[in-house]
Write a protein that holds these residues in place. Structure first.
Motif, PDB file in Angstrom:
ATOM      1  N   GLY A  36      31.027  11.246 -87.146  1.00 25.13           N
ATOM      2  CA  GLY A  36      29.595  11.509 -87.053  1.00 25.13           C
ATOM      3  C   GLY A  36      28.777  10.249 -86.866  1.00 25.13           C
ATOM      4  O   GLY A  36      27.802  10.240 -86.119  1.00 25.13           O
ATOM      5  N   ARG A  37      29.180   9.162 -87.516  1.00 17.96           N
ATOM      6  CA  ARG A  37      28.443   7.907 -87.383  1.00 17.96           C
ATOM      7  C   ARG A  37      28.483   7.405 -85.939  1.00 17.96           C
ATOM      8  O   ARG A  37      27.468   7.006 -85.380  1.00 17.96           O
ATOM      9  CB  ARG A  37      28.983   6.833 -88.325  1.00 17.96           C
ATOM     10  CG  ARG A  37      28.245   5.504 -88.167  1.00 17.96           C
ATOM     11  CD  ARG A  37      28.603   4.492 -89.218  1.00 17.96           C
ATOM     12  NE  ARG A  37      28.131   4.814 -90.545  1.00 17.96           N
ATOM     13  CZ  ARG A  37      26.862   4.710 -90.954  1.00 17.96           C
ATOM     14  NH1 ARG A  37      25.932   4.309 -90.122  1.00 17.96           N
ATOM     15  NH2 ARG A  37      26.520   5.018 -92.181  1.00 17.96           N
ATOM     16  N   GLU A  38      29.638   7.462 -85.328  1.00 19.90           N
ATOM     17  CA  GLU A  38      29.770   7.001 -83.942  1.00 19.90           C
ATOM     18  C   GLU A  38      28.891   7.829 -83.006  1.00 19.90           C
ATOM     19  O   GLU A  38      28.217   7.292 -82.131  1.00 19.90           O
ATOM     20  CB  GLU A  38      31.232   7.076 -83.502  1.00 19.90           C
ATOM     21  CG  GLU A  38      31.473   6.610 -82.089  1.00 19.90           C
ATOM     22  CD  GLU A  38      32.930   6.730 -81.679  1.00 19.90           C
ATOM     23  OE1 GLU A  38      33.175   6.963 -80.480  1.00 19.90           O
ATOM     24  OE2 GLU A  38      33.823   6.607 -82.539  1.00 19.90           O
ATOM     25  N   PHE A  39      28.887   9.153 -83.211  1.00 25.00           N
ATOM     26  CA  PHE A  39      28.089  10.022 -82.345  1.00 25.00           C
ATOM     27  C   PHE A  39      26.592   9.814 -82.557  1.00 25.00           C
ATOM     28  O   PHE A  39      25.826   9.735 -81.599  1.00 25.00           O
ATOM     29  CB  PHE A  39      28.451  11.497 -82.566  1.00 25.00           C
ATOM     30  CG  PHE A  39      27.638  12.415 -81.695  1.00 25.00           C
ATOM     31  CD1 PHE A  39      27.958  12.593 -80.369  1.00 25.00           C
ATOM     32  CD2 PHE A  39      26.524  13.079 -82.206  1.00 25.00           C
ATOM     33  CE1 PHE A  39      27.199  13.417 -79.548  1.00 25.00           C
ATOM     34  CE2 PHE A  39      25.756  13.905 -81.399  1.00 25.00           C
ATOM     35  CZ  PHE A  39      26.091  14.074 -80.072  1.00 25.00           C
ATOM     36  N   TYR A  40      26.159   9.750 -83.807  1.00 22.82           N
ATOM     37  CA  TYR A  40      24.719   9.725 -84.115  1.00 22.82           C
ATOM     38  C   TYR A  40      24.092   8.329 -84.164  1.00 22.82           C
ATOM     39  O   TYR A  40      22.866   8.228 -84.186  1.00 22.82           O
ATOM     40  CB  TYR A  40      24.441  10.465 -85.429  1.00 22.82           C
ATOM     41  CG  TYR A  40      24.468  11.960 -85.249  1.00 22.82           C
ATOM     42  CD1 TYR A  40      23.409  12.627 -84.652  1.00 22.82           C
ATOM     43  CD2 TYR A  40      25.563  12.713 -85.666  1.00 22.82           C
ATOM     44  CE1 TYR A  40      23.426  13.995 -84.476  1.00 22.82           C
ATOM     45  CE2 TYR A  40      25.587  14.087 -85.495  1.00 22.82           C
ATOM     46  CZ  TYR A  40      24.519  14.723 -84.898  1.00 22.82           C
ATOM     47  OH  TYR A  40      24.538  16.086 -84.721  1.00 22.82           O
ATOM     48  N   GLN A  41      24.885   7.268 -84.167  1.00 19.84           N
ATOM     49  CA  GLN A  41      24.295   5.925 -84.232  1.00 19.84           C
ATOM     50  C   GLN A  41      23.331   5.653 -83.075  1.00 19.84           C
ATOM     51  O   GLN A  41      22.247   5.110 -83.293  1.00 19.84           O
ATOM     52  CB  GLN A  41      25.373   4.845 -84.322  1.00 19.84           C
ATOM     53  CG  GLN A  41      24.800   3.470 -84.631  1.00 19.84           C
ATOM     54  CD  GLN A  41      24.024   3.452 -85.946  1.00 19.84           C
ATOM     55  OE1 GLN A  41      24.537   3.864 -86.982  1.00 19.84           O
ATOM     56  NE2 GLN A  41      22.779   2.997 -85.914  1.00 19.84           N
ATOM     57  N   PRO A  42      23.666   6.042 -81.830  1.00 25.48           N
ATOM     58  CA  PRO A  42      22.690   5.842 -80.745  1.00 25.48           C
ATOM     59  C   PRO A  42      21.382   6.606 -80.962  1.00 25.48           C
ATOM     60  O   PRO A  42      20.317   6.146 -80.556  1.00 25.48           O
ATOM     61  CB  PRO A  42      23.423   6.342 -79.497  1.00 25.48           C
ATOM     62  CG  PRO A  42      24.865   6.273 -79.840  1.00 25.48           C
ATOM     63  CD  PRO A  42      24.948   6.533 -81.326  1.00 25.48           C
ATOM     64  N   VAL A  43      21.454   7.765 -81.613  1.00 25.73           N
ATOM     65  CA  VAL A  43      20.247   8.538 -81.933  1.00 25.73           C
ATOM     66  C   VAL A  43      19.389   7.745 -82.915  1.00 25.73           C
ATOM     67  O   VAL A  43      18.172   7.600 -82.727  1.00 25.73           O
ATOM     68  CB  VAL A  43      20.624   9.918 -82.519  1.00 25.73           C
ATOM     69  CG1 VAL A  43      19.390  10.660 -83.004  1.00 25.73           C
ATOM     70  CG2 VAL A  43      21.397  10.742 -81.498  1.00 25.73           C
ATOM     71  N   LEU A  44      20.016   7.207 -83.956  1.00 26.97           N
ATOM     72  CA  LEU A  44      19.282   6.396 -84.939  1.00 26.97           C
ATOM     73  C   LEU A  44      18.714   5.135 -84.301  1.00 26.97           C
ATOM     74  O   LEU A  44      17.587   4.734 -84.599  1.00 26.97           O
ATOM     75  CB  LEU A  44      20.189   6.051 -86.119  1.00 26.97           C
ATOM     76  CG  LEU A  44      20.499   7.222 -87.045  1.00 26.97           C
ATOM     77  CD1 LEU A  44      21.630   6.859 -87.994  1.00 26.97           C
ATOM     78  CD2 LEU A  44      19.264   7.643 -87.819  1.00 26.97           C
ATOM     79  N   ASP A  45      19.489   4.509 -83.417  1.00 30.17           N
ATOM     80  CA  ASP A  45      19.001   3.309 -82.721  1.00 30.17           C
ATOM     81  C   ASP A  45      17.756   3.640 -81.902  1.00 30.17           C
ATOM     82  O   ASP A  45      16.778   2.892 -81.910  1.00 30.17           O
ATOM     83  CB  ASP A  45      20.098   2.731 -81.813  1.00 30.17           C
ATOM     84  CG  ASP A  45      21.273   2.161 -82.596  1.00 30.17           C
ATOM     85  OD1 ASP A  45      21.134   1.916 -83.821  1.00 30.17           O
ATOM     86  OD2 ASP A  45      22.341   1.977 -81.984  1.00 30.17           O
ATOM     87  N   TRP A  46      17.785   4.782 -81.199  1.00 29.87           N
ATOM     88  CA  TRP A  46      16.632   5.188 -80.393  1.00 29.87           C
ATOM     89  C   TRP A  46      15.429   5.439 -81.293  1.00 29.87           C
ATOM     90  O   TRP A  46      14.315   5.005 -80.993  1.00 29.87           O
ATOM     91  CB  TRP A  46      16.963   6.436 -79.576  1.00 29.87           C
ATOM     92  CG  TRP A  46      15.899   6.767 -78.576  1.00 29.87           C
ATOM     93  CD1 TRP A  46      15.842   6.372 -77.271  1.00 29.87           C
ATOM     94  CD2 TRP A  46      14.713   7.546 -78.816  1.00 29.87           C
ATOM     95  NE1 TRP A  46      14.700   6.857 -76.686  1.00 29.87           N
ATOM     96  CE2 TRP A  46      13.977   7.581 -77.604  1.00 29.87           C
ATOM     97  CE3 TRP A  46      14.195   8.200 -79.915  1.00 29.87           C
ATOM     98  CZ2 TRP A  46      12.776   8.259 -77.474  1.00 29.87           C
ATOM     99  CZ3 TRP A  46      12.994   8.878 -79.800  1.00 29.87           C
ATOM    100  CH2 TRP A  46      12.295   8.902 -78.585  1.00 29.87           C
ATOM    101  N   LEU A  47      15.649   6.138 -82.409  1.00 32.32           N
ATOM    102  CA  LEU A  47      14.541   6.421 -83.328  1.00 32.32           C
ATOM    103  C   LEU A  47      13.968   5.142 -83.936  1.00 32.32           C
ATOM    104  O   LEU A  47      12.757   5.058 -84.170  1.00 32.32           O
ATOM    105  CB  LEU A  47      14.989   7.385 -84.429  1.00 32.32           C
ATOM    106  CG  LEU A  47      15.191   8.835 -83.984  1.00 32.32           C
ATOM    107  CD1 LEU A  47      15.864   9.644 -85.083  1.00 32.32           C
ATOM    108  CD2 LEU A  47      13.867   9.469 -83.568  1.00 32.32           C
ATOM    109  N   ASN A  48      14.812   4.152 -84.172  1.00 33.73           N
ATOM    110  CA  ASN A  48      14.323   2.855 -84.671  1.00 33.73           C
ATOM    111  C   ASN A  48      13.365   2.219 -83.674  1.00 33.73           C
ATOM    112  O   ASN A  48      12.328   1.676 -84.056  1.00 33.73           O
ATOM    113  CB  ASN A  48      15.483   1.904 -84.968  1.00 33.73           C
ATOM    114  CG  ASN A  48      16.125   2.175 -86.300  1.00 33.73           C
ATOM    115  OD1 ASN A  48      15.466   2.590 -87.249  1.00 33.73           O
ATOM    116  ND2 ASN A  48      17.422   1.957 -86.372  1.00 33.73           N
TER     117      ASN A  48
END
Length: 130
Positions: A36-48
């Motif tokens: 899950g971390r690998e999949f969602y990390q780009p989402v968190l990066d975008w939100l940052n």
């Protein structure tokens, strides 16, 4: 403003649309990635990045038919980031779609933890995105 971000859905991962220009924020489908971390990390990066210049309000759609434990943790991290964005002057509202009592309860738990505004929308099993 961050460029729009998009991930095509698969059998194990949801559709992700993050588009601040058009105020479209969606995670739709099934979320059972191996990591899950690998999949969602780009989402968190975008939100940052988005958090640096958010719009005045956003409606974030979470319409997950099913998610695993690692996705659950990352969804919580996404909600924490949205909570931070909400605290910065952007009015954040979550639209939580559910098709079972378990998904409704998960949304209620997330709402309690994040303190964000949730709207609950029941869907039928036949209507679900595949």
């Amino acid at each position: 403003m961050s460029s729009p971000f998009y991930i095509e859905p698969t059998e194990k991962t949801p559709l992700v649309v993050l588009d601040g220009l058009n105020n479209k924020f969606e995670i739709i489908g099934v979320s059972i990635p191996q990591d899950g971390r690998e999949f969602y990390q780009p989402v968190l990066d975008w939100l940052n990045e988005y958090a640096k210049e958010p719009s005045k309000s956003i409606e974030f759609i979470l319409n997950l038919d099913y998610f695993n434990i690692s996705s659950s943790k990352m969804i919580l991290f996404i909600l924490y980031k949205l909570q931070e964005i909400n605290g910065g002057g952007c009015d954040v509202k979550i639209k939580w779609f559910f098709n079972s009592e378990e998904l409704l309860e998960a949304g209620e738990d997330y709402q309690f933890i994040s303190k964000l505004k949730f709207e609950y929308i029941e869907t039928s099993k036949e209507y679900l995105v595949s």
